[in-house]
Design a protein around this motif. Structure first.
Motif, PDB file in Angstrom:
ATOM      1  N   PRO A 191       0.829  -1.223   0.000  1.00 50.61           N
ATOM      2  CA  PRO A 191       0.000   0.000   0.000  1.00 50.61           C
ATOM      3  C   PRO A 191       0.858   1.267   0.000  1.00 50.61           C
ATOM      4  O   PRO A 191       1.989   1.289   0.507  1.00 50.61           O
ATOM      5  CB  PRO A 191      -0.817  -0.115   1.292  1.00 50.61           C
ATOM      6  CG  PRO A 191      -0.765  -1.565   1.656  1.00 50.61           C
ATOM      7  CD  PRO A 191       0.569  -2.054   1.175  1.00 50.61           C
ATOM      8  N   THR A 192       0.297   2.323  -0.571  1.00 52.57           N
ATOM      9  CA  THR A 192       1.008   3.605  -0.609  1.00 52.57           C
ATOM     10  C   THR A 192       0.800   4.425   0.660  1.00 52.57           C
ATOM     11  O   THR A 192       1.472   5.446   0.844  1.00 52.57           O
ATOM     12  CB  THR A 192       0.543   4.417  -1.827  1.00 52.57           C
ATOM     13  OG1 THR A 192      -0.881   4.605  -1.730  1.00 52.57           O
ATOM     14  CG2 THR A 192       0.887   3.682  -3.113  1.00 52.57           C
ATOM     15  N   ALA A 193      -0.128   4.015   1.536  1.00 52.21           N
ATOM     16  CA  ALA A 193      -0.408   4.755   2.773  1.00 52.21           C
ATOM     17  C   ALA A 193      -0.596   3.767   3.907  1.00 52.21           C
ATOM     18  O   ALA A 193      -0.930   2.599   3.702  1.00 52.21           O
ATOM     19  CB  ALA A 193      -1.644   5.636   2.613  1.00 52.21           C
ATOM     20  N   THR A 194      -0.391   4.240   5.098  1.00 50.62           N
ATOM     21  CA  THR A 194      -0.566   3.406   6.287  1.00 50.62           C
ATOM     22  C   THR A 194      -2.047   3.343   6.659  1.00 50.62           C
ATOM     23  O   THR A 194      -2.900   3.965   6.043  1.00 50.62           O
ATOM     24  CB  THR A 194       0.248   3.988   7.458  1.00 50.62           C
ATOM     25  OG1 THR A 194      -0.241   5.303   7.753  1.00 50.62           O
ATOM     26  CG2 THR A 194       1.724   4.068   7.095  1.00 50.62           C
ATOM     27  N   ALA A 195      -2.346   2.558   7.692  1.00 51.47           N
ATOM     28  CA  ALA A 195      -3.730   2.446   8.140  1.00 51.47           C
ATOM     29  C   ALA A 195      -4.246   3.758   8.708  1.00 51.47           C
ATOM     30  O   ALA A 195      -5.455   4.026   8.688  1.00 51.47           O
ATOM     31  CB  ALA A 195      -3.848   1.336   9.190  1.00 51.47           C
ATOM     32  N   ALA A 196      -3.358   4.625   9.201  1.00 53.71           N
ATOM     33  CA  ALA A 196      -3.758   5.930   9.735  1.00 53.71           C
ATOM     34  C   ALA A 196      -3.948   6.977   8.661  1.00 53.71           C
ATOM     35  O   ALA A 196      -4.324   8.108   8.974  1.00 53.71           O
ATOM     36  CB  ALA A 196      -2.727   6.412  10.753  1.00 53.71           C
ATOM     37  N   GLY A 197      -3.652   6.639   7.394  1.00 55.48           N
ATOM     38  CA  GLY A 197      -3.826   7.594   6.305  1.00 55.48           C
ATOM     39  C   GLY A 197      -2.579   8.353   5.924  1.00 55.48           C
ATOM     40  O   GLY A 197      -2.611   9.159   4.978  1.00 55.48           O
TER      41      GLY A 197
END
Length: 546
Positions: free
Chosen positions: A363-369
């Motif tokens: 993914p390009t972003a973490t779970a926190a955005g």
């Protein structure tokens, strides 16, 4: 129309680059990737043409299934220790070494381990493409390693991606349990699907339905494994290995001919299309590095590529010798290779589409955005490792094989004959050494001495099948011997020129009482008792050369 355009362009590139590579005698995967890079420079094809789930769920199951169907389970059992060490220990060692280098170059520990899990496994399709010309045993080891290490790397990838993206805590106990569940669950699903397929094939008589079941098998095996979160790769490989042993007992000959032809054509197209799609993705990945400077990205990718190659070389020239010092059984001594013969195995660590799919799935972003720092560098490094191993190791592999002195097995005919003799209880004749002649052909040593031409025979080589035509005695005259004329006189028997003397002398009463059958047998005995008839000897032929 967009999807149709991509399909047409990719298939046209596959046909063109394959023909060009075979015409110029270049490495096919390298040519296919180069053709894909040229296509990727076209503005209309710079988008994401290859999604990770397409590779993992559409390309990978049929390719792994066919590779497992054509892999010898007997040779896997013989070399199981080396295969397990390469498929598990080497993958974990490579991931740890790459993670150390990545962290030293600026990546966080979780993302560095993600990079290590991405580039750790070898690719079954790429290895099969560059390992041609090796003996069957080494090819089996390399193929089995690439089939199993995908499951190891993807399980490690699932663990570390949760840490990098979701911030999960990792313990050694949790990681060991996840590995055990992934392996055991994948193997159990593969065995269960194989049992279901065998039971269905015993009841099917329609050839079209049988072939449709064969096409459905890899996808139907991979689906429940993906749903349950276990290794779908290991499930497909296990199912294929079981069906490779049971298939000949439950599949008719006509169905096997059709399904084998289908898998050969389809896997060849899927394999080539996968290399082209890797090349199509390369220009977009290079241009999307992000805030990292191009020089730093090139240095990182080059160092990681060198670590990947060096780790495999170091492993294969240290661990086997350590085990050799501990295990002194005579059976293991017969399976050993020298340092020069071991080098092609160490040089066959080619990466491919599995590494690219895993890198693109990050993914390009973490779970926190928040954006995942270093994502572009990770994908660029993975693509560079794939290209370096394909170009460097793939193009030099023929020269490495020649330098090592290894030769491919001529065919399986000799092995089949030895198996038949062993089953019949006869002695198993060892394979004779061969030597190369000036014309490039290999010849047994005892066939090198020509045999002098004999009367009635032919020249040949000692031990060769044509030497069987040289006889120990002159060839007898095959022309029919002329029969002597019967005695002249008025009482000569006109019907039987070679009749016995009693018949020729005119004893009509004996002729009437004896009957025509007895007279004919008497005539045959009289003809066969001549001493001037040549005796035909049975030619003595040596056993057929093997």
């Amino acid at each position: 129309m967009r999807g149709l355009e991509v399909i047409v362009v990719v298939l046209a590139a596959v046909l063109t680059m394959t023909w060009l590579a075979r015409r110029l005698r270049w490495n096919e995967p390298v040519m296919l990737v180069a053709g894909g890079c040229l296509i990727g420079l076209i503005p209309d094809f710079r988008g994401p043409a290859l999604r990770p789930e397409v590779v993992l769920l559409l390309f990978l199951p049929p390719l792994l299934y066919w590779e497992s169907l054509t892999t010898s389970l007997r040779e896997i059992r013989t070399n199981v220790r080396g295969i397990v060490l390469l498929a598990t220990g080497l993958v974990l060692a490579t991931a740890a070494a790459v993670a150390s280098v990545g962290h030293a170059l600026g990546l966080s520990w979780p993302l560095a381990f993600v990079l290590g899990a991405v580039v750790a496994p070898t690719d079954a399709i790429a290895v099969a493409a560059v390992a041609r010309g090796l003996p069957r045993r080494i090819r089996t080891i390399l193929r089995a390693e690439s089939l199993i290490n995908d499951g190891t790397a993807l399980t490690l990838y699932a663990v570390v991606i949760g840490v990098a993206v979701e911030g999960l805590a990792v313990t050694w106990t949790d990681t060991a349990v996840r590995f055990l569940l992934a392996y055991a669950g994948g193997a159990a699903i593969g065995c269960g699907c194989a049992a279901v397929v065998v039971a269905l094939r015993r009841r099917l008589r329609d050839r079209s339905v049988e072939n449709a079941l064969g096409v459905l098998t890899p996808f139907a095996t991979c689906l429940p494994a993906q749903v349950l979160g276990v290794s779908g790769v290991l499930a497909v490989v296990t199912c294929g290995l079981i069906l490779s042993q049971a298939g000949s007992k439950v599949i008719s000959a006509g169905s096997r001919v059709q399904i084998v032809s289908f898998w050969e054509v389809s896997t060849s197209l899927l394999n080539s299309a996968l290399f082209v799609l890797v090349g199509v993705q390369t220009p977009a990945i290079v241009s999307g590095i992000g805030p990292v400077s191009p020089g730093h990205a090139v240095v990182t990718a080059s160092l990681v590529s060198g670590v990947v190659i060096a780790t495999r070389l170091l492993w294969l020239y240290s661990v086997p010798y350590l085990i050799r010092a501990l295990d002194r059984r005579p059976v293991q001594r017969t399976l050993r290779y020298g340092a020069r013969q071991r080098f092609p195995v160490a040089w066959s660590g080619v990466r491919g589409a599995v590494s690219l799919a895993a890198a693109l799935a990050v993914p390009t972003a973490t779970a926190a955005g928040r954006p995942l720092a270093g994502h572009g560098l990770l994908v660029f490094t993975a693509v560079t490792v794939i290209l370096v191993t394909l170009v460097l190791q793939g193009t030099t592999m023929p020269a490495v094989i020649r330098w090592s002195g290894l030769h491919s097995d001529p065919d399986e005919t000799a092995e089949e004959r030895r198996a038949h003799r062993r089953r019949a209880g006869g002695p198993s004749r060892p394979r004779q050494a061969t030597e190369h002649t000036a014309g490039g052909r290999r010849r047994h040593p005892e066939r090198t001495a020509p045999v002098r031409r004999r009367k009635g025979g032919t020249t040949g080589y000692r031990g060769h099948r044509c030497a069987g035509r040289a006889r120990t005695a002159p060839r007898p005259d095959r022309r029919r011997a002329r029969r002597p004329d019967p005695p002249a006189g008025p009482a000569q028997h006109r019907r039987h020129r070679s009749a016995p003397a009693s018949v020729a002398a005119g004893h009509r009463g004996d002729q009437d009482r004896a009957g025509p059958a007895r007279l004919y047998r008497s005539a045959v005995v009289a003809i066969g008792s001549r001493t001037d008839r040549p005796v035909r000897r049975r030619p003595v032929t040596p056993p057929r050369c093997r």
